[in-house]
Structure formats: structure tokens, C-alpha cells
Write a protein that holds these residues in place. Structure first.
Motif, PDB file in Angstrom:
ATOM      1  N   ALA A 284       0.811  -1.222   0.000  1.00  0.00           N
ATOM      2  CA  ALA A 284       0.000   0.000   0.000  1.00  0.00           C
ATOM      3  C   ALA A 284       0.840   1.266   0.000  1.00  0.00           C
ATOM      4  O   ALA A 284       0.331   2.343  -0.247  1.00  0.00           O
ATOM      5  CB  ALA A 284      -0.924   0.007   1.208  1.00  0.00           C
ATOM      6  N   ARG A 296      -0.691  -3.980  -6.083  1.00  0.00           N
ATOM      7  CA  ARG A 296      -1.182  -3.423  -4.832  1.00  0.00           C
ATOM      8  C   ARG A 296      -2.317  -4.281  -4.266  1.00  0.00           C
ATOM      9  O   ARG A 296      -3.262  -4.607  -4.957  1.00  0.00           O
ATOM     10  CB  ARG A 296      -1.676  -2.002  -5.052  1.00  0.00           C
ATOM     11  CG  ARG A 296      -2.113  -1.367  -3.757  1.00  0.00           C
ATOM     12  CD  ARG A 296      -2.734  -0.036  -3.984  1.00  0.00           C
ATOM     13  NE  ARG A 296      -1.717   0.992  -4.174  1.00  0.00           N
ATOM     14  CZ  ARG A 296      -2.039   2.223  -4.523  1.00  0.00           C
ATOM     15  NH1 ARG A 296      -3.274   2.551  -4.740  1.00  0.00           N
ATOM     16  NH2 ARG A 296      -1.102   3.116  -4.660  1.00  0.00           N
ATOM     17  N   VAL A 298      -5.289  -4.235  -1.944  1.00  0.00           N
ATOM     18  CA  VAL A 298      -6.132  -3.280  -1.232  1.00  0.00           C
ATOM     19  C   VAL A 298      -6.965  -4.044  -0.209  1.00  0.00           C
ATOM     20  O   VAL A 298      -7.737  -4.928  -0.550  1.00  0.00           O
ATOM     21  CB  VAL A 298      -7.041  -2.503  -2.201  1.00  0.00           C
ATOM     22  CG1 VAL A 298      -7.951  -1.574  -1.428  1.00  0.00           C
ATOM     23  CG2 VAL A 298      -6.201  -1.718  -3.179  1.00  0.00           C
ATOM     24  N   LEU A 299      -6.755  -3.700   1.064  1.00  0.00           N
ATOM     25  CA  LEU A 299      -7.499  -4.367   2.125  1.00  0.00           C
ATOM     26  C   LEU A 299      -8.926  -3.854   2.157  1.00  0.00           C
ATOM     27  O   LEU A 299      -9.181  -2.687   1.952  1.00  0.00           O
ATOM     28  CB  LEU A 299      -6.844  -4.090   3.479  1.00  0.00           C
ATOM     29  CG  LEU A 299      -5.536  -4.807   3.765  1.00  0.00           C
ATOM     30  CD1 LEU A 299      -5.034  -4.399   5.128  1.00  0.00           C
ATOM     31  CD2 LEU A 299      -5.721  -6.302   3.707  1.00  0.00           C
TER      32      LEU A 299
ATOM     33  N   ALA B 201      -4.727   3.547   0.361  1.00  0.00           N
ATOM     34  CA  ALA B 201      -4.747   2.755  -0.866  1.00  0.00           C
ATOM     35  C   ALA B 201      -6.182   2.577  -1.358  1.00  0.00           C
ATOM     36  O   ALA B 201      -6.448   2.702  -2.554  1.00  0.00           O
ATOM     37  CB  ALA B 201      -4.096   1.390  -0.627  1.00  0.00           C
ATOM     38  N   GLN B 202      -7.104   2.329  -0.432  1.00  0.00           N
ATOM     39  CA  GLN B 202      -8.509   2.181  -0.815  1.00  0.00           C
ATOM     40  C   GLN B 202      -9.041   3.448  -1.464  1.00  0.00           C
ATOM     41  O   GLN B 202      -9.670   3.403  -2.527  1.00  0.00           O
ATOM     42  CB  GLN B 202      -9.380   1.917   0.430  1.00  0.00           C
ATOM     43  CG  GLN B 202      -9.215   0.564   1.056  1.00  0.00           C
ATOM     44  CD  GLN B 202     -10.018   0.447   2.355  1.00  0.00           C
ATOM     45  OE1 GLN B 202     -10.736   1.374   2.737  1.00  0.00           O
ATOM     46  NE2 GLN B 202      -9.896  -0.672   3.020  1.00  0.00           N
ATOM     47  N   LEU B 204      -7.411   5.974  -2.846  1.00  0.00           N
ATOM     48  CA  LEU B 204      -6.784   6.288  -4.128  1.00  0.00           C
ATOM     49  C   LEU B 204      -7.361   5.422  -5.249  1.00  0.00           C
ATOM     50  O   LEU B 204      -7.637   5.909  -6.347  1.00  0.00           O
ATOM     51  CB  LEU B 204      -5.264   6.124  -4.041  1.00  0.00           C
ATOM     52  CG  LEU B 204      -4.531   7.100  -3.124  1.00  0.00           C
ATOM     53  CD1 LEU B 204      -3.043   6.818  -3.127  1.00  0.00           C
ATOM     54  CD2 LEU B 204      -4.796   8.544  -3.525  1.00  0.00           C
ATOM     55  N   GLU B 205      -7.574   4.132  -4.950  1.00  0.00           N
ATOM     56  CA  GLU B 205      -8.179   3.231  -5.934  1.00  0.00           C
ATOM     57  C   GLU B 205      -9.563   3.751  -6.334  1.00  0.00           C
ATOM     58  O   GLU B 205      -9.918   3.777  -7.505  1.00  0.00           O
ATOM     59  CB  GLU B 205      -8.328   1.820  -5.366  1.00  0.00           C
ATOM     60  CG  GLU B 205      -7.030   1.023  -5.272  1.00  0.00           C
ATOM     61  CD  GLU B 205      -6.370   0.817  -6.628  1.00  0.00           C
ATOM     62  OE1 GLU B 205      -7.080   0.424  -7.577  1.00  0.00           O
ATOM     63  OE2 GLU B 205      -5.155   1.050  -6.724  1.00  0.00           O
TER      64      GLU B 205
END
Lengths: 362, 335
Positions: A284, A296, A298-299, B201-202, B204-205
Motif C-alpha cells: 500500500a 497493490r 487493497v485491504l 490505498a482504498q 486512491l483506488e
């Protein structure tokens, strides 16, 4: 002798997850727990506990940096505060090497001994704006711990302060200034100098660079590394930024919901992460490289509440590799087969089935 | 399609100043850039470099003492070009654009959601402000939006107040609020700085997904080079109110030409690389914005500064849209 026997007994009956087998261990934490009670109603009945730190065993060697990483709420700061005794642990043991007596459990010391130990363990906080008293000059802020610990006469104390400021690349006449006259980076260097001035052996650094700009961050990190070499300091380096922790630490403990899920040297952790959570954390982190080929992970979802942590493995609701056993049984921290110093708490990792024999030489 | 209709935003020589009681702070000092439709512009820089002020100038959300003193901000809407800097701050024209045509996400979701209204109310309010639509229908749209952003049981969670949401969920709600009117341009000011890496990360995705779906242009403001490398098509590096380097991700990260960009890239530890080596530092700290050095703002901290740097460097085009503001960028720079 008694203490030695007690120690060995303890090791054999409990799961000895991580065994330092060297004489240079400075801090040894075993089964440390910190629960905060949750109150409800008019009568403030205790309805549950926030298990901020739940059964953590770690050790720190002299001159090394142990990194603690994890998301917010994973208990890394609470653990740090327990080490400096800003919080009293609910249960567990914490031995610290000091004075003539070798390793001593610092949780059961009397007031006088506890006072001596405090001098040896210091802390640097995240926010340099709130950790320096705005109405005291730098001199006053530094002088207080020195006076409390009876270190030298007034003139000597002033000398120590001047020296310490120079160590962190600040001019010694800055000691008559107030905190608001300094920039963020300078303040954080002042905080470090203040922690250093009573000659500690272990410093807990709680997110020391998170509040700083990148160019200033590099100055502070370099300084911390230099000081460590010069003074043979041990650091417990707490941060959420994996790349900073990886850069600073010799070994890293990854925490999730109050527990250590993986413990390894930083190179080993980066190259071959064994816990799915560590893998996700590493993947991440955005890196400024072009054409980075990392996939990546993603959780899903957020970190569950530490009041009611999930059954079995605490990571299982977010884990893509979750199996039946993960929902039922809590994995123990075990050594990964064929490695020297890599421990993981995961049912699916290839670990040695028999916990390693305890070899504690105290 | 000619190049003009391809543009969504053109900022030309923007100068924003803050008039304090005794001094004037030049927060943005001649910023120019163009944005094409459907692309992401990453604006990077340290705190105080003017990246947020630039964004706030575009949507006219500056505090009272802040004013745009010069330059133009042209927004190309479907009904033709609009000069944003000439509009009244809270006039009907500006309000028709802000929130509808240009959406915004701010750094701290806790501070940007109103704690006394439900999440659903706040999202629906944005819709009813800009469209002729009933409250119930607006609520339905809000539920749809939240579901799409991955909030479980959105139809019940919509009645929750912000404090009942976690940090990541609040930021999702903010994205829902910004995206619900299907804006053409989204300004995201440090959208993930307050969040954990996994949640980052979530988010941004999600932003990438939304961009893909609606073709939104994004201005992404951040101090994290990693995030720009991941998200942006173009990068603007800002220092003390100026864009010091501008180009595509490949140009700026692949062959950075400004000493400041290089220093920024070298001063952050990168996972798995250069462990044990010392980090490169930039000496000193950023100057006081009300007392800026003469000439190139970066010169006092620059290792390559020469006499020429006493005068303000011109904006040099190195070809392919790669612009650098440095006297020494044409050659002789070796690190």
C-alpha cells in the motif's frame, strides 16, 4: 538467583515466542497487556475493555533500533507509553538492564528505583508544537529534568544544555529563546536534545518525523542515526510510515489490533513478508518510482474495534487467504522455518511447529 | 477537437496575496498551468509552498484577508469559458460552479463535514442546491453514491452522523459529496494525509475508479511524491508560491531538472532502497513568505546557486511541455 529461576519457569510455561539469546538485550518485554476499561451508564459500570496492547513480547538490544509499525489504533503508541511508564501496564513483565543488577523487572520497582530507571528511558513525541511548554525558555525546559535528577551544579547544568544543543546542530545561545521562535524541524531537534540531556540509554520515538516536511524529515532522521552511533543508544521507533521505519530500523515489529503479527529484521521483512497484513501494508505504500511493478493489495474495510476484536486470528475478516482455522484459533508468534530471526503469527505461514527452546541468559 | 476545447482549466500568472495587519504574504506568486480534460495533475510541495492556496483561489474559497491580485483563472464549462477570478465570491455564478462543476475534497474529513447534520442530509443538500430534484430522490442518489463507494448498508448508514463514521468512511462520504453532482473537475487537497496507508490505498483506488467512470479531471494536491507517481499524469512542483518544475510524470520523476525536485526525491527513504545510506537533506528551512530572498527563492538552500540566481529565473521550456524555473537546468547539473 531467585529472579533467574522465576524467569526460566515463566519461559517454559508460556509460549516463548521470541527469545533473545544475547547478553546485550537492554529491554525485554513479556506478555505485556494494557486494557482500558469502558464505562457505561450512570453508575459507570465497566462493560468491557479496550485491549490496546494484548500480550506483546519483544526485546530491544543495546544500540539497535526496533521499529513498531501498524495502522492507527493498533496499540503502537500505547506500547511506547508503557515502556516509558506514562501508562501502567495491566499485566506482564518488562525487564530493563540497568545498574549492577542486570535485567530487572521495572514494573515492580519501588519509588526510588523507579525514579532511577526513568532517567534511562526517555521519549520523543510526535508533535514538537505541543510537546514543548510555550511559556518556558529552552533553558528552563532542559534544566528541569537535570535538576530533578540532580545532575551537577547550576553552571554544570548550563554547560550540559549548551553541549546538547550543539549536538543537535543548534547554537548554544538558543537556550534563552522560547519554543515559538523555532521552526518545526528545529523544535523536533530540541525535543531530541531534551530527551538526550539526562543521558538515557533507550529512547522511545513516537512518530518523531510525522509532523515534519520531507526535507526537514531527512535532517532529523540523519541526526537520529548519527546520535545513535555516537552514544550507543537504543531506539524504539514508532511510526506509521513504513518507508521511514524500514530505513531507520534494524528489526521491525508489525502490530495489528494490539498484537505483534510479524517480527523480523527490516531487510527480511521487506523482502519476504510472511504475514498477509504485512504484505498488504508494504504494497500500500506509494513509491516515487516510475514503472513500479508491484501489485497493490487493497485491504477491505477498516480496522475492527479493539473492544470486541474478531475471534481467532484478529486479521481474518480482512484477510484474502482466510481459512477455517483462522476464524477459530488465535495464531501464536512462531519462528519461520529456515530463518534466523523472523517470527510470524499466521496459521498459513511455514513456521516451526515446536516453539523454540528458551535460552535466556540473564 | 481543437486544443482549446480539450482544456478544462487554464491558470495564467495567478497571484494570490494575504493582507495581514502589518505585512503582505505573497502566497501564490505567478502560477500558470493548463489542464486537459480527464487528466490528473499532481501538485507537490512542502507546507507553505502555496499549493493549497492555488486550489482555494480556483474555487474562490480563500479566507477574508486573501485576495487574487493578478492573473486569470479560466474554466471551460460546457457553456463556454468562464473567468473564475472575476466572479463574486458568493455570487450565484460562482455558487453554480462550485460543488456542481468543480468538486472539492479536503484533507481533514472530520473538519469538513458538519457534525450536526446526517451524512445523507449533507450529500442530498449538494444535489438539491444544484438540481431541480425532490429531497427523496436526492436521498436516493446519495444512497446510490455511497453504495458505489463501498459503504455497506448505505441506506441505513445515510442516517448516521459524521462521528459515527470511521476516518476512511468519512473520506468516502466526502468523495460522495464531491462527486454526486458529477463534477468535471475535482480538487483533492491532501485527500489521504490523515488516513492510514491501507485506507489511503482504498481511497486512491476509488478516486481512480471514479475518474475512469466519469472522465473527471483531478487536481491532486499532496506532499507525497509516491502518491503523485501513482496517480498523476502531470506534475507541478511548487516552492514558495511558484511552480518550479512542470511536466509529465515521466519527465519530472524520470529526469528531474530543478535542484529542488531532485532534493525532494532524494530526501525521502524509499522502501527497500538505499538502506544504510544517509538521506540527502536540503539545508536550512523554507524562508519566511513575507521576507522572500531576492531572485530565485530556492537559491539560499541550493547547492548549485550561482551569481545569476540573484535574478528571478525565467520559465524555460525544455521541450515536450517540460518547464523548469532554474538558470542552471540546461546543463552542468550533476548529482
Amino acid at each position: 538467583m531467585l529472579e533467574l529461576h522465576g524467569g526460566l519457569d515463566d519461559m517454559t510455561k508460556a509460549s516463548p515466542a521470541v527469545q533473545p539469546n544475547m547478553n546485550d538485550v537492554i529491554l525485554d518485554i513479556r506478555h505485556l497487556k494494557k486494557y482500558y476499561p469502558v464505562y457505561k451508564g450512570v453508575f459507570k459500570k465497566v462493560t468491557g475493555h479496550v485491549k490496546a496492547v494484548d500480550d506483546v513480547s519483544l526485546y530491544v538490544r543495546r544500540g539497535e533500533t526496533l521499529g513498531l509499525v501498524g495502522e492507527s489504533g493498533c496499540g503502537k503508541t500505547t506500547l511506547g507509553k508503557c515502556i516509558v511508564r506514562l501508562q501502567s501496564p495491566t499485566s506482564g513483565e518488562m525487564r530493563f538492564r540497568y545498574g549492577e543488577g542486570g535485567m530487572r523487572d521495572i514494573l515492580s520497582l519501588n519509588a526510588k528505583e523507579g525514579f532511577d530507571v526513568r532517567k534511562k528511558i526517555q521519549i520523543v513525541f510526535q508533535d514538537p508544537y505541543s510537546s514543548l511548554n510555550p511559556v518556558k525558555t529552552i533553558y528552563e525546559a532542559f534544566d528541569e529534568p537535570l535538576r530533578v535528577h540532580r545532575m551537577g551544579s547550576r553552571a554544570q547544568r548550563k554547560e550540559i544544555i549548551a553541549q546538547m544543543l550543539e549536538v543537535v546542530n543548534l547554537r548554544s545561545d538558543y537556550m534563552y529563546r522560547y519554543p515559538h521562535e523555532f521552526s518545526g524541524g528545529q523544535r523536533q531537534r530540541i525535543s531530541i536534545a531534551r530527551a538526550l540531556c539526562i543521558k538515557p540509554e533507550l529512547i522511545v520515538c513516537d512518530e518523531p518525523v510525522s509532523a515534519l516536511d520531507v526535507s526537514i524529515q531527512a535532517q532529523v532522521l540523519n541526526l537520529m542515526k548519527d546520535l545513535q552511533q555516537q552514544m550507543n543508544l537504543s531506539y524504539v521507533f514508532i511510526a506509521h510510515d513504513l518507508s521511514v521505519v524500514e530505513y531507520m530500523s534494524d528489526r521491525i515489529a508489525v502490530m495489528y489490533l494490539g498484537q505483534v503479527v510479524e517480527l523480523a529484521t527490516s531487510t527480511s521483512l521487506y523482502r519476504t513478508p510472511r504475514h498477509p497484513y504485512t504484505e498488504a501494508l508494504l504494497s500500500a505504500v506509494p513509491t516515487p518510482e516510475l514503472d513500479a511493478v508491484r501489485e497493490r493489495i487493497v485491504l477491505k474495510g477498516d480496522v475492527p474495534s479493539p473492544i470486541n476484536p474478531p475471534s481467532g486470528c484478529r486479521f481474518h475478516p480482512r484477510c484474502s487467504k482466510c481459512q477455517e482455522i483462522c476464524r477459530v484459533e488465535m495464531p501464536q508468534l512462531r519462528k519461520v522455518s529456515g530463518t534466523e530471526d523472523h517470527y510470524v503469527a499466521c496459521h498459513l505461514a511455514d513456521t516451526e511447529s515446536v516453539p523454540q527452546e528458551a535460552r535466556m541468559e540473564l | 477537437m481543437n486544443s482549446e476545447s480539450d482544456l478544462i482549466l487554464k491558470v495564467d500568472n495567478l497571484q494570490t496575496q494575504f493582507h495581514l495587519s502589518r505585512r503582505v504574504v505573497k502566497a501564490v506568486n505567478g502560477v500558470s498551468f493548463q489542464m486537459k480534460r480527464g487528466r490528473t495533475l499532481g501538485v507537490v510541495g512542502e507546507s507553505g509552498c502555496g499549493k493549497s492556496v492555488t486550489a482555494h483561489s480556483i474555487v474562490q474559497l480563500l479566507p477574508k484577508m486573501g485576495r487574487i491580485v493578478d492573473g486569470s483563472i479560466t474554466y471551460y464549462s460546457s457553456n463556454g469559458a468562464v473567468e473564475l477570478s472575476k466572479l463574486k465570491r458568493n455570487g450565484s455564478e460562482m455558487r453554480a460552479i462550485r460543488g456542481k462543476e468543480i468538486g472539492m475534497i479536503f484533507q481533514d474529513p472530520m473538519a469538513s463535514l458538519n457534525p450536526v447534520f446526517t451524512i445523507g442530509h449533507q450529500i442530498a443538500e449538494n444535489i438539491t442546491q444544484h438540481e431541480k430534484i425532490s429531497r427523496a430522490a436526492a436521498m436516493e442518489r446519495a444512497v446510490e453514491m455511497l453504495t458505489m463507494l463501498g459503504i455497506p448498508q448505505a441506506s441505513t448508514r445515510i442516517k448516521d452522523y459524521p462521528h459515527q463514521f470511521s476516518g476512511g468512511m468519512k473520506q468516502r462520504a466526502m468523495i460522495a459529496l464531491a462527486m454526486v453532482c458529477n463534477p468535471k473537475l475535482l480538487i483533492a487537497d491532501e485527500p489521504t494525509t490523515a488516513l492510514d496507508v491501507t485506507i489511503q490505498a482504498q481511497i486512491l483506488e476509488l478516486m481512480k475508479e471514479m475518474q475512469h467512470k466519469y472522465g473527471t479531471s483531478i487536481i491532486l494536491i499532496t506532499h507525497n511524491m509516491g502518491i503523485v507517481a501513482d496517480m498523476a499524469d502531470d506534475i507541478a512542483v511548487m516552492y514558495m508560491g511558484r511552480i518550479v518544475e512542470f511536466g509529465t510524470v515521466r519527465q519530472v520523476l524520470g529526469s528531474p531538472r530543478h535542484p529542488y525536485t531532485r532534493a525532494l526525491l532524494q530526501s525521502v527513504p524509499v522502501l527497500g532502497i538505499a538502506k544504510g545510506e544517509r538521506l540527502k537533506t536540503i539545508r536550512g528551512s523554507t524562508p519566511d513568505p513575507s521576507d522572500m530572498p531576492e531572485g530565485c527563492e530556492f537559491a539560499p538552500r541550493c547547492d548549485f546557486a550561482t551569481k545569476q540566481c540573484k535574478t528571478v529565473p525565467a520559465d524555460t521550456d525544455l521541450g515536450g511541455g517540460h518547464r523548469v524555473r532554474c538558470w542552471n537546468c540546461m546543463g552542468g547539473l550533476t548529482t
